[in-house]
Design a protein around this motif. Structure first.
Motif, PDB file in Angstrom:
ATOM      1  N   SER A  45      63.376  39.673  53.826  1.00 18.60           N
ATOM      2  CA  SER A  45      64.266  39.330  54.940  1.00 18.60           C
ATOM      3  C   SER A  45      64.928  40.626  55.382  1.00 18.60           C
ATOM      4  CB  SER A  45      65.314  38.328  54.461  1.00 18.60           C
ATOM      5  OG  SER A  45      66.381  38.252  55.376  1.00 18.60           O
ATOM      6  N   PRO A  46      64.775  41.038  56.610  1.00 12.86           N
ATOM      7  CA  PRO A  46      64.197  40.324  57.748  1.00 12.86           C
ATOM      8  C   PRO A  46      62.737  40.671  58.062  1.00 12.86           C
ATOM      9  CG  PRO A  46      65.342  42.258  58.542  1.00 12.86           C
ATOM     10  CD  PRO A  46      65.441  42.289  57.023  1.00 12.86           C
ATOM     11  N   ALA A  49      59.760  37.974  57.985  1.00  7.24           N
ATOM     12  CA  ALA A  49      60.154  36.616  58.372  1.00  7.24           C
ATOM     13  C   ALA A  49      59.047  35.968  59.197  1.00  7.24           C
ATOM     14  CB  ALA A  49      61.452  36.659  59.174  1.00  7.24           C
ATOM     15  N   PRO A  50      58.942  34.646  59.075  1.00  8.81           N
ATOM     16  CA  PRO A  50      57.965  33.914  59.878  1.00  8.81           C
ATOM     17  C   PRO A  50      58.465  33.785  61.310  1.00  8.81           C
ATOM     18  CG  PRO A  50      59.356  32.399  58.660  1.00  8.81           C
ATOM     19  CD  PRO A  50      59.786  33.776  58.278  1.00  8.81           C
ATOM     20  N   GLU A 247      56.436  36.108  52.907  1.00 10.97           N
ATOM     21  CA  GLU A 247      57.729  35.562  53.335  1.00 10.97           C
ATOM     22  C   GLU A 247      58.334  34.602  52.318  1.00 10.97           C
ATOM     23  OE1 GLU A 247      54.753  34.603  54.344  1.00 10.97           O
ATOM     24  OE2 GLU A 247      54.777  32.774  55.550  1.00 10.97           O
ATOM     25  N   HIS A 248      57.575  34.284  51.267  1.00  2.89           N
ATOM     26  CA  HIS A 248      58.017  33.240  50.333  1.00  2.89           C
ATOM     27  C   HIS A 248      58.611  33.769  49.034  1.00  2.89           C
ATOM     28  CE1 HIS A 248      56.395  29.900  52.664  1.00  2.89           C
ATOM     29  NE2 HIS A 248      55.316  30.611  52.870  1.00  2.89           N
ATOM     30  N   PHE A 249      58.722  35.083  48.870  1.00  2.00           N
ATOM     31  CA  PHE A 249      59.112  35.661  47.570  1.00  2.00           C
ATOM     32  C   PHE A 249      58.134  35.199  46.483  1.00  2.00           C
ATOM     33  CE2 PHE A 249      63.044  35.811  49.987  1.00  2.00           C
ATOM     34  CZ  PHE A 249      63.615  37.016  49.632  1.00  2.00           C
TER      35      PHE A 249
ATOM     36  N   GLU B 174      65.977  31.473  60.143  1.00  6.92           N
ATOM     37  CA  GLU B 174      64.913  32.261  60.779  1.00  6.92           C
ATOM     38  C   GLU B 174      64.440  33.449  59.944  1.00  6.92           C
ATOM     39  OE1 GLU B 174      66.043  33.222  64.792  1.00  6.92           O
ATOM     40  OE2 GLU B 174      65.983  31.111  65.398  1.00  6.92           O
ATOM     41  N   ILE B 175      65.342  34.106  59.227  1.00 10.00           N
ATOM     42  CA  ILE B 175      64.893  35.286  58.475  1.00 10.00           C
ATOM     43  C   ILE B 175      65.221  35.234  56.988  1.00 10.00           C
ATOM     44  CG2 ILE B 175      64.918  36.847  60.467  1.00 10.00           C
ATOM     45  CD1 ILE B 175      67.524  37.994  59.406  1.00 10.00           C
ATOM     46  N   GLY B 176      65.962  34.256  56.541  1.00 10.89           N
ATOM     47  CA  GLY B 176      66.265  34.153  55.113  1.00 10.89           C
ATOM     48  C   GLY B 176      67.344  35.132  54.689  1.00 10.89           C
ATOM     49  N   ASP B 177      67.507  35.278  53.392  1.00 11.95           N
ATOM     50  CA  ASP B 177      68.558  36.149  52.860  1.00 11.95           C
ATOM     51  C   ASP B 177      68.000  36.896  51.648  1.00 11.95           C
ATOM     52  OD1 ASP B 177      70.745  37.419  51.869  1.00 11.95           O
ATOM     53  OD2 ASP B 177      71.902  35.604  51.441  1.00 11.95           O
ATOM     54  N   ASN B 178      67.754  38.173  51.858  1.00 11.29           N
ATOM     55  CA  ASN B 178      67.165  38.995  50.813  1.00 11.29           C
ATOM     56  C   ASN B 178      68.035  39.050  49.555  1.00 11.29           C
ATOM     57  OD1 ASN B 178      64.643  40.413  51.011  1.00 11.29           O
ATOM     58  ND2 ASN B 178      65.785  42.179  50.324  1.00 11.29           N
ATOM     59  N   ALA B 181      67.312  36.154  47.424  1.00  4.00           N
ATOM     60  CA  ALA B 181      65.895  35.781  47.391  1.00  4.00           C
ATOM     61  C   ALA B 181      65.664  34.412  48.038  1.00  4.00           C
ATOM     62  CB  ALA B 181      65.334  35.810  45.962  1.00  4.00           C
ATOM     63  N   ILE B 182      66.274  34.222  49.197  1.00  7.93           N
ATOM     64  CA  ILE B 182      66.102  32.966  49.950  1.00  7.93           C
ATOM     65  C   ILE B 182      65.098  33.201  51.068  1.00  7.93           C
ATOM     66  CG2 ILE B 182      67.259  31.193  51.344  1.00  7.93           C
ATOM     67  CD1 ILE B 182      68.367  31.380  48.490  1.00  7.93           C
ATOM     68  N   PRO B 183      63.912  32.556  50.994  1.00  5.35           N
ATOM     69  CA  PRO B 183      62.993  32.676  52.129  1.00  5.35           C
ATOM     70  C   PRO B 183      63.584  31.991  53.355  1.00  5.35           C
ATOM     71  CG  PRO B 183      61.986  31.484  50.260  1.00  5.35           C
ATOM     72  CD  PRO B 183      63.440  31.640  49.966  1.00  5.35           C
ATOM     73  N   ALA B 184      63.169  32.403  54.532  1.00  3.80           N
ATOM     74  CA  ALA B 184      63.604  31.723  55.755  1.00  3.80           C
ATOM     75  C   ALA B 184      63.211  30.245  55.663  1.00  3.80           C
ATOM     76  CB  ALA B 184      62.932  32.364  56.954  1.00  3.80           C
ATOM     77  N   ALA B 187      59.962  29.453  57.161  1.00  2.00           N
ATOM     78  CA  ALA B 187      58.702  29.834  56.519  1.00  2.00           C
ATOM     79  C   ALA B 187      57.933  28.589  56.097  1.00  2.00           C
ATOM     80  CB  ALA B 187      58.956  30.743  55.312  1.00  2.00           C
ATOM     81  N   CYS B 188      58.643  27.531  55.782  1.00  6.25           N
ATOM     82  CA  CYS B 188      57.976  26.279  55.414  1.00  6.25           C
ATOM     83  C   CYS B 188      58.234  25.167  56.431  1.00  6.25           C
ATOM     84  CB  CYS B 188      58.444  25.814  54.036  1.00  6.25           C
ATOM     85  SG  CYS B 188      57.933  26.900  52.705  1.00  6.25           S
ATOM     86  N   ILE B 234      66.271  27.420  45.426  1.00  2.74           N
ATOM     87  CA  ILE B 234      66.902  27.852  46.675  1.00  2.74           C
ATOM     88  C   ILE B 234      68.313  27.270  46.761  1.00  2.74           C
ATOM     89  CG2 ILE B 234      66.821  27.503  49.181  1.00  2.74           C
ATOM     90  CD1 ILE B 234      63.747  27.878  48.960  1.00  2.74           C
ATOM     91  N   ARG B 237      70.684  29.020  44.376  1.00  2.20           N
ATOM     92  CA  ARG B 237      71.041  30.407  44.683  1.00  2.20           C
ATOM     93  C   ARG B 237      71.888  30.548  45.930  1.00  2.20           C
ATOM     94  NH1 ARG B 237      65.599  31.074  43.281  1.00  2.20           N
ATOM     95  NH2 ARG B 237      64.841  31.625  45.342  1.00  2.20           N
TER      96      ARG B 237
END
Lengths: 589, 258
Positions: A45-46, A49-50, A247-249, B174-178, B181-184, B187-188, B234, B237
């Motif tokens: 991120s970012p 990102a999807p 994008e999924h870690f 939209e972009i998650g949180d690095n 470790a949170i995906p956007a 993404a799913c 998720i 966290r």
């Protein structure tokens, strides 16, 4: 004139797996570490990102995560009698660029090498006679499998590797690879799911008496906290894996598995957009004083350091050694000099499979390393006596995904455009897959790395010149395994047409093979047969180390990353325990 | 695709089917009967040599593939035996609950997803006191029927943005949180929370209270039934403020015209 920066203990060139592991470990041991990454920063991120991270045009065609050939490329020729020309874009392999390097865009395939691989020359010579290696410069590693075993395990715990052990402390287990070297522990995560095409392959292979298993992968299969306390999430089988960020870690990368832990160390500093020009040496060329690099603003800077770790992409380390005057460049006419020697790629070959219309393969549901594979024709798991080559290949169906730009299978003879092409594409998109082989490659005198006399990079430095062609041994190997792959293909249900593609001379850089380029600064047990010792330490400049696939004396069939990770831990351990106390050569020359 | 469904139904009974590969999506049952295809799971003799095999089709998918939508419509609107209340009572006649109610919107969910939730309510993998007795009272055939009917309720189109949207929520979506470790979410769950595939429900336009309740359920292990088992981690966290921001953001992406 470069501006001199405040001195530091350790400079690490490159932020991939080896740089990340070594940088974090040394910073945690109290060393002041400066990591120099030539590319831009990138994080899940970012940056991944999807939906843009699935943009095939950007990532697969325009090489978003690969080395920028407009700035720095390689020149290539098949033989010393030819004049090398620069590659204008990367096709044959994808050296990484940006934070995490190739470790950010890899596919996650995570094999250990077997025991024979590390004593290749002595094993084959003893078993089959010296003539089997005639004309080849392949040699034994200065480390054994058992030296590296604990460090393989360390890397797998870092990367959350999924798989099933086939040999646990000597105990053979059904479901794993029965040919693998003994493991001390099970994989940290269970194996990946099995795509349909891969299951059909496994079924046919099992009917032939072979031993298919699910390929080990550093794509985690359940929620996982790695050995650095960092979180990973399960793979979603999105089908955009290699050449893309995840994008999924889920796909292990330095960016999610080790760099965040390094950055938590107060004595660790990361500088991105820092392009290293050379490692600076004292006048007698016996000691490095630091590195000179160019920052994002174009300013030339000198970073003094007590130790330098060259952890760039495999063969780029050989280039740094050559540009810096470390060691003696290899001369193929005399077979003397060590830097640049034993360059290898891998032996490839495949069988394209076209299925009947009622076999819906859904190849878009995949992952970089989702495969059913087998090692029956790998290493010395079969009799090489009558065959006249050493090593072998893994044979597999791997379902990586099937994006509309990169996956356009049509049988031979299909027109390249027009309505017949479109009809074939429609007919076969969901009914075609590649049965692949990945084979070892042996080193030879005519395959080496040197500085190009003509072409330079964006900073005016000579490009790395690759001189390479397949040797007879590699061609025989490819020929043999593709024939075996055809036997499996013929036994697969649903297959209407199987088209074998064997490796042919000349070696060409115009098609993708693998990113597994090796050699150039190989490790060995003496300065007479290697550029660095078993700890990646230069024989000539003992405060310069290098870790990467450039250490491999020749190429195994398996993917290199796990061995690079294991070597990174192996080297770091020695440096922490010995070198930091008493700096100097770790192995007497 | 009703032809395809029919063919799959036939297939399931006779041959089994792979989940990941989704190997048999054919439009013509006659073609299927002509085919020499048998799934590797059924083809391999139990005593034969080992080879890796795809996952089996789970029971909820089997009932969802063979469900009778007319029976489902009846249960949805009028309830069923064993004290099963009409789904529409809370979830709305078209699968869209009245504005302000804390119940989830069902319109837009796939048959597989709905059937799986009902199985999981019954087994306790997803804990919900209101839903559990209904799910337990429904037979597998009735679950398949309700799921098949719900899948016919078209998802309302939702807004792509809103004046009331919470910026932090949009960022995570939209972009998650690095840092955590949170995906956007996207993404799913698809762009602007509109859902993706069969098993990834739309989030846009769901009530804020419902989204919050699910985060709480995942955090407390009262819900642990997402297929890829990511939601527990998720939810654990994510800082509470971020959970609230995400819930507010998706709730603000209302049904168009509302």
């Amino acid at each position: 004139m470069a501006r001199t920066l405040p001195a530091t203990d350790v400079v690490i060139i490159g932020s991939g797996w080896s740089g990340g592991i070594i940088g974090k470990e040394l910073a945690a041991a109290g060393q002041r570490v400066v990591m120099l990454e030539r590319g831009a920063p990138q994080w899940t991120s970012p940056d991944w990102a999807p939906p843009q991270v699935h943009d095939e045009l950007k990532y697969d065609r325009r090489h978003e995560m690969h080395q920028n050939a407009a700035k720095e490329t390689y020149t290539f020729r098949n033989a010393t009698s030819e004049t090398a020309l620069p590659m204008r874009s990367f096709t044959f392999a994808y050296p990484g660029d940006k934070l995490g390097g190739a470790g950010a865009h890899w596919a996650g395939v995570t094999y250990r090498f077997d025991e024979v691989e590390f004593r290749l020359r002595s094993h084959y010579t003893q078993k089959y006679g010296a003539s089997i290696l005639e004309g080849l410069t392949s040699q034994d590693w200065p480390v054994s499998y058992s030296d590296l075993e604990p460090y393989y395990e360390k890397f797998e715990r870092l990367a959350g590797t999924s798989g099933k052990a086939g040999n646990l402390r000597g105990q053979k287990i059904v479901g794993g690879n029965p040919f693998e070297a003994p493991r001390q522990s099970e994989y940290p995560n269970p194996p990946m799911k099995v795509p349909f095409a891969a299951a059909l392959f496994g079924e046919s292979a099992a009917n032939l008496g072979l031993h298919p298993f699910i390929q080990p992968a550093s794509l985690v299969t359940r929620p996982y906290v790695n050995s650095e306390g960092l979180q990973m999430s399960p793979c979603a089988y999105c089908g955009f894996c290699a050449s893309h960020g995840c994008e999924h870690f889920a796909k292990a990368s330095p960016n999610i598995c080790i760099l965040p832990a390094a950055l938590k160390q107060p004595s660790f500093e990361l500088r991105t957009n820092a392009h290293v020009l050379r490692i600076e040496l004292t006048a007698d060329r016996k000691r490095a004083t630091g590195v000179t690099y160019v920052d994002a603003a174009g300013e030339e800077l000198f970073q003094p350091a007590e130790m330098v770790f060259s952890c760039a992409f495999a063969i780029n380390n050989a280039r740094l050694f050559l540009l810096s005057g470390i060691g003696t460049p290899y001369d193929p006419s005399t077979n003397e000099g060590q830097v640049g020697r034993n360059f290898t790629h891998q032996s490839r070959g495949n069988v394209q499979l076209f299925f009947s219309e009622d076999f819906h393969l859904n190849p878009f549901m995949g992952a970089g390393a989702a495969a059913v594979t087998l090692d029956d024709y790998n290493g010395d798991n079969f009799d090489h006596g009558p065959l006249g080559f050493v090593g072998g290949a893994y044979v597999q169906i791997q379902v990586v995904g099937a994006g509309p730009i990169t996956f356009r299978p049509t049988p031979p003879g299909t027109p390249r455009w027009g309505s017949a092409y479109k009809a074939a594409l429609k007919r076969y998109y969901n009914h075609a897959i590649t049965l692949g082989t990945s084979g070892a490659s042996q080193a030879q005198r005519g395959s080496y790395l040197s500085l190009d006399p003509t072409y330079t990079d964006a900073w005016g430095q000579p490009l790395l010149r690759i001189t390479h062609d397949y040797n007879e041994q590699d061609l025989k190997l490819s020929n043999f395994v593709v024939d075996r792959a055809m036997e499996i293909a013929k036994g697969m249900r649903g297959v209407q047409q199987a088209v074998p593609n064997k490796m042919r001379r000349p070696y060409s850089t115009a098609t993708y093979q693998t990113t597994h380029l090796t050699g150039g600064t190989i490790m060995g047990d003496s300065p007479a047969n290697s550029a660095v010792n078993r700890y990646g330490q230069s024989w000539d400049v003992p405060n310069v180390f290098t870790v990467g696939a450039n250490l491999f004396p020749q190429n195994a069939s398996w993917n290199p990353t796990s061995t690079i990770g294991a070597l990174s831990y192996f080297v770091t351990e020695k440096v922490k325990n010995e070198y930091l106390r008493t700096p100097g050569p770790l192995v007497p020359a | 695709m009703s032809g395809g469904k029919l063919a799959i139904g036939v297939t399931v009974v006779g041959l089994g089917i792979s989940v990941l590969a989704g190997a048999l999506v054919v439009g013509n049952p006659a073609a299927l009967l002509r085919s020499a295809y048998t799934h590797p799971e059924t083809a391999a003799a139990p005593s034969g040599p080992y080879y890796p095999q795809p996952e089996r089709l789970p029971p909820y998918s089997q009932v969802a593939l063979t469900g009778d939508a007319r029976l489902g419509e009846q249960i949805f609107n009028r309830g069923g035996g064993g004290g099963v209340a009409a789904c529409s009572t809370c979830h709305g006649a078209q699968g869209v609950p009245v504005a302000g109610a804390p119940y989830p919107r069902l319109a837009g969910l796939s048959a597989d997803y709905v059937a799986k939730q009902l199985y999981d309510y019954a087994s306790g993998e997803r804990t919900n006191e209101q839903m559990r007795p209904f799910a337990k009272a429904l037979s597998p055939v009735e679950i398949g029927a309700v799921a098949t009917f719900v899948a016919t309720l078209k998802a309302p189109e939702t807004e792509l943005s809103s004046p009331a949207q919470v910026e932090r929520g949009r960022q995570i979506a939209e972009i998650g949180d690095n840092a955590h470790a949170i995906p956007a979410c996207g993404a799913c769950h698809g762009l602007a929370g509109r859902g993706q595939g069969d098993m990834l429900p739309p989030l846009a336009g769901q009530p804020r209270a419902y989204i919050l309740s699910q985060f709480n359920a995942w955090r407390a292990d009262r819900r642990q039934n997402d297929q890829v088992t990511v939601m527990h981690g998720i939810a654990q966290r994510m800082p509470v403020e971020d959970i609230e921001a995400v819930a507010s953001y998706f709730a603000s992406l209302r049904q168009k015209g509302q």
